[in-house]
Write a protein that holds these residues in place. Structure first.
Motif, PDB file in Angstrom:
ATOM      1  N   THR A 249       0.805  -1.225   0.000  1.00 17.47           N
ATOM      2  CA  THR A 249       0.000   0.000   0.000  1.00 17.47           C
ATOM      3  C   THR A 249       0.839   1.276   0.000  1.00 17.47           C
ATOM      4  O   THR A 249       0.324   2.355   0.259  1.00 17.47           O
ATOM      5  CB  THR A 249      -0.920   0.028   1.237  1.00 17.47           C
ATOM      6  OG1 THR A 249      -0.111  -0.048   2.433  1.00 17.47           O
ATOM      7  CG2 THR A 249      -1.896  -1.130   1.218  1.00 17.47           C
ATOM      8  N   HIS A 250       2.139   1.149  -0.248  1.00 18.63           N
ATOM      9  CA  HIS A 250       2.993   2.344  -0.251  1.00 18.63           C
ATOM     10  C   HIS A 250       4.155   2.131  -1.207  1.00 18.63           C
ATOM     11  O   HIS A 250       4.448   1.002  -1.622  1.00 18.63           O
ATOM     12  CB  HIS A 250       3.560   2.609   1.152  1.00 18.63           C
ATOM     13  CG  HIS A 250       4.767   1.766   1.452  1.00 18.63           C
ATOM     14  ND1 HIS A 250       4.675   0.443   1.846  1.00 18.63           N
ATOM     15  CD2 HIS A 250       6.102   2.044   1.356  1.00 18.63           C
ATOM     16  CE1 HIS A 250       5.895  -0.056   1.990  1.00 18.63           C
ATOM     17  NE2 HIS A 250       6.772   0.883   1.711  1.00 18.63           N
TER      18      HIS A 250
ATOM     19  N   ARG B 153       1.410   6.952  -0.577  1.00 14.49           N
ATOM     20  CA  ARG B 153       0.466   5.844  -0.453  1.00 14.49           C
ATOM     21  C   ARG B 153       0.073   5.405  -1.857  1.00 14.49           C
ATOM     22  O   ARG B 153      -0.434   6.198  -2.644  1.00 14.49           O
ATOM     23  CB  ARG B 153      -0.756   6.257   0.348  1.00 14.49           C
ATOM     24  CG  ARG B 153      -1.727   5.103   0.561  1.00 14.49           C
ATOM     25  CD  ARG B 153      -2.779   5.393   1.611  1.00 14.49           C
ATOM     26  NE  ARG B 153      -3.702   4.265   1.739  1.00 14.49           N
ATOM     27  CZ  ARG B 153      -3.461   3.168   2.449  1.00 14.49           C
ATOM     28  NH1 ARG B 153      -2.318   3.066   3.119  1.00 14.49           N
ATOM     29  NH2 ARG B 153      -4.346   2.186   2.516  1.00 14.49           N
TER      30      ARG B 153
ATOM     31  N   THR C 242      -5.882   0.844   8.829  1.00  9.80           N
ATOM     32  CA  THR C 242      -4.536   0.475   8.394  1.00  9.80           C
ATOM     33  C   THR C 242      -3.707  -0.046   9.562  1.00  9.80           C
ATOM     34  O   THR C 242      -4.107   0.038  10.733  1.00  9.80           O
ATOM     35  CB  THR C 242      -3.814   1.689   7.788  1.00  9.80           C
ATOM     36  OG1 THR C 242      -3.558   2.649   8.829  1.00  9.80           O
ATOM     37  CG2 THR C 242      -4.657   2.333   6.700  1.00  9.80           C
TER      38      THR C 242
END
Length: 424
Positions: free
Chosen positions: A82-83, A102, A275
């Protein structure tokens, strides 16, 4: 070590310790003349430079020489689920600038890789450095990678990436070698190189959106036959029975101990958690439900690690990734299970601890991967041979001399200033 060329001398000097020509002669068994002839191309390329401040012993001081980490740049990318982080480092792996965004790996290879190249272009512009200063690019991806080609192989959380030619895509913008590996492998490289240089048998475990590991055995990073060594997130564990994982199978460790699974559990308890960072924030605030959930995830991870300890017999397990930032709660759960279930002999000297490199482990490892390739002794020898050959032909081929001079200029930086930073 083979002492046959400039590349082998550079390999010695890359430990950062300044040495005199006499020191190098003593270490290699070569004569002073042979040492000087091998140092000449390294000095001309800027990879080695004199260092002032040698202690006086009376009479004329001996000139000391050292590796110049500012002679070029490495580009390093750490891409997670996710990054994505893009960084420029010097040739010692020191991060000079980095940017994190992100970014969903599931959006596909083109958007992710285009962000990397666009960000790298902007970083070079901001640093006022030409693209030619980059010697190589290292990229970490959150899935199995065929290291020889840089292509992801059936990555379970990377739709659209299977078989995609990552190096070729990046080389459309930057015409340099591109090395690709699993992200946790690179974290293991970064942690070992910067914090654990004497650990020859260690496991680096990343606990974040996904769970994976990098395995160093006998001082060598183990990738396995198909690049999937260390893909522990999809090992079945007892508490996961019947729970569907995003890979399509059931009972995977990641399905119950990864950040999304813990966050979902906490949401079921009425807490706001989306998250891994949300989970960490709750743990740090002292929320009992979050602490218990992370501790249980540690126990589940320990069940998997118990098998790894018996199979690999590491002396060190390093835990990194976003959930490792929750402090001792995750690691306490891991220790609880590993020490209880593994044999006393396997755990007698086993240390389980948090990563000291932290979030930069991935980009540091990617930088090391790139630099080790670019400065491999045989490649440095080839470059030195070309440089010296062009020098001998300068009266006949001015164009070739100009080309080599440009190469030398690209590798050089402001040597005195860079060495002042490296050896204050």
């Amino acid at each position: 070590m083979d002492n046959g060329g400039p590349g082998e001398l550079l390999h010695i000097l890359r430990d950062g310790r300044p040495r005199t020509r006499a020191d190098l002669a003593g270490m290699t068994g070569l004569g002073r003349g042979a040492i000087s002839s091998r140092l000449e191309p390294l000095l001309r390329l800027g990879l080695v430079a004199p260092v002032s401040g040698a202690p006086s012993t009376g009479g004329r001081p001996s000139a000391r020489l050292a590796f110049n980490p500012g002679a070029g740049l490495a580009a390093a990318a750490d891409v997670g689920a996710t990054h994505a982080t893009m960084a420029l480092t010097d040739l010692s792996g020191r991060v000079l600038t980095e940017s994190t965004e992100r970014l969903e790996i599931s959006s596909g290879p083109e958007p992710v890789l285009d962000w990397l190249t666009m960000t790298l272009t902007g970083q070079l512009k901001a640093m006022k450095r030409p693209a030619a200063d980059i010697l190589a690019v290292g990229v970490g991806l959150p899935g199995p990678v065929e290291h020889s080609t840089g292509k992801p192989i059936s990555p379970p959380i990377m739709p659209g990436w299977d078989g995609f030619d990552v190096p070729a895509h990046i080389q459309q913008t930057f015409d340099v070698p591109v090395l690709v590996d699993n992200d946790v492998n690179l974290m293991a490289l970064g942690e070992r190189a910067t914090r654990r240089p004497n650990e020859d048998n260690m496991i680096f475990l990343k606990v974040a959106t996904g769970i994976g590991s990098g395995v160093v055995s006998g001082g060598i990073l183990q990738r396995g036959a198909a690049g999937v060594a260390g893909d522990v997130g999809h090992i079945a564990v007892s508490r996961g029975a019947g729970i569907l994982c995003r890979c399509g199978k059931t009972a995977c460790l990641e399905a119950i101990a990864g950040a999304p699974a813990i966050a979902a559990q906490l949401r079921g308890n009425g807490l706001e958690a989306i998250t891994g960072n949300d989970v960490v924030t709750l743990v740090r605030s002292g929320d009992l439900a979050a602490i218990q959930a992370v501790r249980q995830a540690g126990r589940d991870i320990g069940e998997m690690l118990n098998m790894c300890v018996s199979l690999i017999n590491p002396s060190l397990i390093v835990v990194g990734g976003s959930l490792a930032q929750s402090g001792e709660h995750l690691i306490a759960g891991i220790r609880e299970t590993v020490y209880a279930r593994s044999t006393p002999l396997a755990t007698q000297h086993l240390n389980i601890t948090q990563s000291e490199t932290g979030p930069e482990a991935g980009v540091v490892g990617a930088s090391i991967l790139a630099v080790e390739y670019a400065l491999a002794p045989h490649r440095v020898n080839d470059l030195a041979t070309s440089l010296l050959a062009a020098g001998r032909e300068d009266s006949h081929s001015p164009q070739k001399v100009e080309q080599v001079a440009q190469t030398s200029h690209q590798l050089r930086d402001t040597v005195a200033g860079q060495l002042q930073d490296a050896f204050p």
